[in-house]
Design a protein around this motif. Structure first.
Motif, PDB file in Angstrom:
ATOM      1  N   LYS A  92       6.139  -7.411  -8.554  1.00  0.00           N
ATOM      2  CA  LYS A  92       5.067  -8.128  -7.865  1.00  0.00           C
ATOM      3  C   LYS A  92       4.626  -9.411  -8.540  1.00  0.00           C
TER       4      LYS A  92
ATOM      5  N   ALA B 233      -3.234   7.347 -17.199  1.00  0.00           N
ATOM      6  CA  ALA B 233      -4.125   6.878 -16.137  1.00  0.00           C
ATOM      7  C   ALA B 233      -3.384   6.980 -14.817  1.00  0.00           C
TER       8      ALA B 233
ATOM      9  N   GLY C  17      -3.428   4.453  -6.990  1.00  0.00           N
ATOM     10  CA  GLY C  17      -3.193   5.612  -7.841  1.00  0.00           C
ATOM     11  C   GLY C  17      -2.015   6.390  -7.292  1.00  0.00           C
TER      12      GLY C  17
ATOM     13  N   GLY D 178      -3.737   0.852  -9.705  1.00  0.00           N
ATOM     14  CA  GLY D 178      -2.416   1.478  -9.785  1.00  0.00           C
ATOM     15  C   GLY D 178      -1.827   1.353 -11.173  1.00  0.00           C
ATOM     16  N   GLY D 179      -0.567   1.768 -11.285  1.00  0.00           N
ATOM     17  CA  GLY D 179       0.107   1.725 -12.575  1.00  0.00           C
ATOM     18  C   GLY D 179       0.147   0.310 -13.139  1.00  0.00           C
TER      19      GLY D 179
ATOM     20  N   GLU E 123       0.109  10.356  -3.762  1.00  0.00           N
ATOM     21  CA  GLU E 123       0.907  11.470  -3.246  1.00  0.00           C
ATOM     22  C   GLU E 123       0.333  12.805  -3.731  1.00  0.00           C
TER      23      GLU E 123
ATOM     24  N   GLY F 146       5.626  -0.204   1.867  1.00  0.00           N
ATOM     25  CA  GLY F 146       5.961   1.127   2.363  1.00  0.00           C
ATOM     26  C   GLY F 146       4.945   2.172   1.940  1.00  0.00           C
ATOM     27  N   ASP F 147       4.639   2.224   0.654  1.00  0.00           N
ATOM     28  CA  ASP F 147       3.778   3.290   0.154  1.00  0.00           C
ATOM     29  C   ASP F 147       2.323   3.101   0.546  1.00  0.00           C
ATOM     30  N   VAL F 148       1.843   1.873   0.503  1.00  0.00           N
ATOM     31  CA  VAL F 148       0.427   1.671   0.825  1.00  0.00           C
ATOM     32  C   VAL F 148       0.169   1.909   2.312  1.00  0.00           C
TER      33      VAL F 148
ATOM     34  N   GLY G   7       0.240  -0.214  -6.943  1.00  0.00           N
ATOM     35  CA  GLY G   7       1.645   0.174  -7.028  1.00  0.00           C
ATOM     36  C   GLY G   7       2.030   0.430  -8.454  1.00  0.00           C
ATOM     37  N   SER G   8       3.288   0.758  -8.637  1.00  0.00           N
ATOM     38  CA  SER G   8       3.665   1.224  -9.962  1.00  0.00           C
ATOM     39  C   SER G   8       3.915   0.091 -10.948  1.00  0.00           C
TER      40      SER G   8
ATOM     41  N   ASN H 161      -1.468  -4.716  -0.911  1.00  0.00           N
ATOM     42  CA  ASN H 161      -0.162  -4.134  -1.199  1.00  0.00           C
ATOM     43  C   ASN H 161      -0.263  -3.181  -2.384  1.00  0.00           C
ATOM     44  N   GLY H 162       0.330  -2.005  -2.231  1.00  0.00           N
ATOM     45  CA  GLY H 162       0.445  -1.067  -3.354  1.00  0.00           C
ATOM     46  C   GLY H 162      -0.760  -0.156  -3.491  1.00  0.00           C
TER      47      GLY H 162
HETATM   48  P1  ADP Z   1       4.186  -0.347  -2.023  1.00  0.00           P
HETATM   49  O1  ADP Z   1       5.324   0.473  -1.443  1.00  0.00           O
HETATM   50  O2  ADP Z   1       2.916  -0.198  -1.246  1.00  0.00           O
HETATM   51  O3  ADP Z   1       4.591  -1.774  -2.261  1.00  0.00           O
HETATM   52  P2  ADP Z   1       4.855   0.409  -4.738  1.00  0.00           P
HETATM   53  O4  ADP Z   1       6.194   0.848  -4.269  1.00  0.00           O
HETATM   54  O5  ADP Z   1       4.767  -0.780  -5.601  1.00  0.00           O
HETATM   55  O6  ADP Z   1       3.854   0.267  -3.486  1.00  0.00           O
HETATM   56  O7  ADP Z   1       4.178   1.579  -5.596  1.00  0.00           O
HETATM   57  C1  ADP Z   1       3.938   2.845  -5.063  1.00  0.00           C
HETATM   58  C2  ADP Z   1       3.968   3.910  -6.135  1.00  0.00           C
HETATM   59  O8  ADP Z   1       3.101   3.589  -7.204  1.00  0.00           O
HETATM   60  C3  ADP Z   1       3.493   5.245  -5.602  1.00  0.00           C
HETATM   61  O9  ADP Z   1       4.576   6.118  -5.568  1.00  0.00           O
HETATM   62  C4  ADP Z   1       2.418   5.683  -6.587  1.00  0.00           C
HETATM   63  O10 ADP Z   1       2.528   7.046  -6.939  1.00  0.00           O
HETATM   64  C5  ADP Z   1       2.695   4.802  -7.785  1.00  0.00           C
HETATM   65  N1  ADP Z   1       1.508   4.641  -8.634  1.00  0.00           N
HETATM   66  C6  ADP Z   1       0.301   4.193  -8.267  1.00  0.00           C
HETATM   67  N2  ADP Z   1      -0.566   4.236  -9.310  1.00  0.00           N
HETATM   68  C7  ADP Z   1       0.117   4.725 -10.367  1.00  0.00           C
HETATM   69  C8  ADP Z   1      -0.214   5.014 -11.734  1.00  0.00           C
HETATM   70  N3  ADP Z   1      -1.450   4.808 -12.189  1.00  0.00           N
HETATM   71  N4  ADP Z   1       0.752   5.490 -12.530  1.00  0.00           N
HETATM   72  C9  ADP Z   1       1.991   5.706 -12.057  1.00  0.00           C
HETATM   73  N5  ADP Z   1       2.373   5.453 -10.794  1.00  0.00           N
HETATM   74  C10 ADP Z   1       1.449   4.970  -9.942  1.00  0.00           C
END
Ligand code: ADP
Ligand code: MG
Length: 398
Positions: free
Chosen positions: A202, A292, A320, A220-221, A323, A350-352, A196-197, A316-317
């Motif tokens: 978290k 990254a 990368g 992820g971010g 999308e 939601g996103d994962v 996730g971002s 969760n999350g």
């Molecule tokens: P979840 O809904 O599964 O809990 P989050 O809402 O925390 O996940 O994060 C989802 C977002 O994180 C996605 O929109 C995705 O594009 C973004 N993301 C993932 N990796 C990166 C990254 N390396 N840099 C920027 N954004 C990222």
């Protein structure tokens, strides 16, 4: 702690106040663009109807903040629910009040009544006892099937339970059973994947995982901040400077607890999210002008090898910016690995969940949790108010 569910109580001839989470996305014409949440509530409603109950259904939609907002009225939801149930669904124009009291009193076994958006009422999110009593006066039993709202103490999912016998619906029951088992009595090794971002959302989950799981895979971010805390240069990547200390503490906590914490060893970097020519670099050599945006192929292999050995996986999350096609491979590779691992797997967020569906492996995940914030708070190890108020099953050992 096993909770009582609708399978444990007599329902024939009862009026049942059923709180669901039908907070569906609407398009700009006000039409329902995805009815997954309504479908998820059908088994409970069918069960209640088949048991001879009269079913009053309540949900929120959007964030009207205690005021009536015509674009968030539930007429479209009532229509879709009626279609899916194959029977008439009556609907009130108000949340509570005379019209509602009359409609509820007239409701017969086998009939369904949908109340207007509960968040139109200013007392809902305040968990106002007067509103809770008004809800309770409509029914004999309270059924909670709104797992997605369980981390909030509102009048229609928590307050009402002080005035009526309160039990779980089938969706709530399945969520609790799956999440409890995976967190408190997991088949080991227990592997958690967090992406996730942002770390900010978290921290609580990471803290709990850093004390309980066998392996913690970070991507992820969010992983950028951990990498930076370890001294790597991340170029223009998303890094939360104000969370570097927290990240370093989490790394220490994991080490102290013997948790096998894995950070990316390579990354997919690009100029920005629209750059069609990303490249793979090791974490030691991220260019100063690059971001990254996905985990690299070597990291995918390492993560997959940990996942293959898992008895239980919690995820969760996304790992990368899935999308975008050019940054989806890491998330998809891990989704494949989880699907093929043969472990008991839970994916929440939601996103994962969207990513796992996009990867085409959703059917191979043991449990797709319907809660975003609720699932995260559960994984923080907290007791959710919407679960705490439900009656416990008699004779339950623990
Ligand atoms: P979840 O809904 O599964 O809990 P989050 O809402 O925390 O996940 O994060 C989802 C977002 O994180 C996605 O929109 C995705 O594009 C973004 N993301 C993932 N990796 C990166 C990254 N390396 N840099 C920027 N954004 C990222
Ligand atoms: Mg999200």
């Amino acid at each position: 702690m096993p909770k009582k569910s609708i399978r444990d109580i007599p329902l024939a001839g009862k009026r049942v106040f059923t709180r669901v989470d039908f907070n569906v996305p609407l398009n700009d014409r006000g039409e329902i663009s995805d009815d997954t949440r309504i479908r998820a509530g059908l088994p409970t409603i069918h069960f209640l109807l088949d048991s001879g109950a009269a079913v009053i259904v309540a949900t929120h939609l959007g964030r009207p903040k205690g005021k009536v907002q015509d674009s968030l009225r539930l007429d479209a939801v009532a229509a879709r629910l009626s279609e899916l149930l194959g029977r008439e669904v009556k609907k009130t124009g108000e949340v509570v009040g005379e019209e509602v009291t009359r409609a509820a009193a007239a409701l017969q076994p086998g009939e369904v009544l949908l109340l207007e958006n509960v968040r139109f009422h200013p007392g809902e999110e305040k968990n106002d006892p007067e509103l809770a009593r008004a809800y309770a006066s409509l029914a004999d039993v309270f059924v909670s099937d709104a797992f997605g709202t369980a981390h909030r103490a509102h009048a229609s999912n928590v307050g009402i339970a002080y005035y009526l016998p309160a039990v779980a619906g089938l969706l709530m029951e399945a969520e609790i059973a799956n999440l409890e088992k995976a967190l408190h009595d997991p088949e080991r090794p227990l592997v958690a994947i967090v992406g996730g971002s942002k770390i900010a959302d978290k921290i609580g989950v990471l803290k709990n995982f850093a004390g309980t799981v066998d392996s913690l895979l970070l991507g992820g971010g969010m992983a950028n901040t951990f990498l930076k805390a370890k001294g790597y240069n991340l170029g223009r990547s998303l890094v939360e400077e104000d969370k570097l200390v927290a990240a370093a503490e989490l790394l220490r906590l994991a080490t102290y607890n013997n948790v096998n914490l894995c950070l990316p060893v390579d990354l997919v970097v690009a100029k920005d999210q629209d750059d069609p020519h990303p490249r793979v670099v090791t974490v030691e050599s991220v260019p100063g002008d690059a971001m990254a945006l996905d985990i690299g192929p070597r990291t995918r292999e390492i993560f997959a090898s940990v996942i293959r050995e898992a008895g239980t996986v919690l995820w969760n999350g996304p790992l990368g910016v899935f999308e975008k096609e050019q940054f989806a491979a890491g998330t998809f590779a891990v989704a494949e690995a989880v699907a093929e691992a043969g472990a008991f797997s839970i994916v929440g967020g939601g996103d994962v969940v969207a990513a796992v569906e996009k990867a085409g492996v959703a059917g191979k995940i043991s449990h797709l949790s319907t809660g975003g914030g609720a699932t995260l708070e559960f994984w923080e190890g907290r007791e959710l108010p919407g679960i705490a108020v439900l009656a416990e099953r008699e004779g339950a050992g623990k």
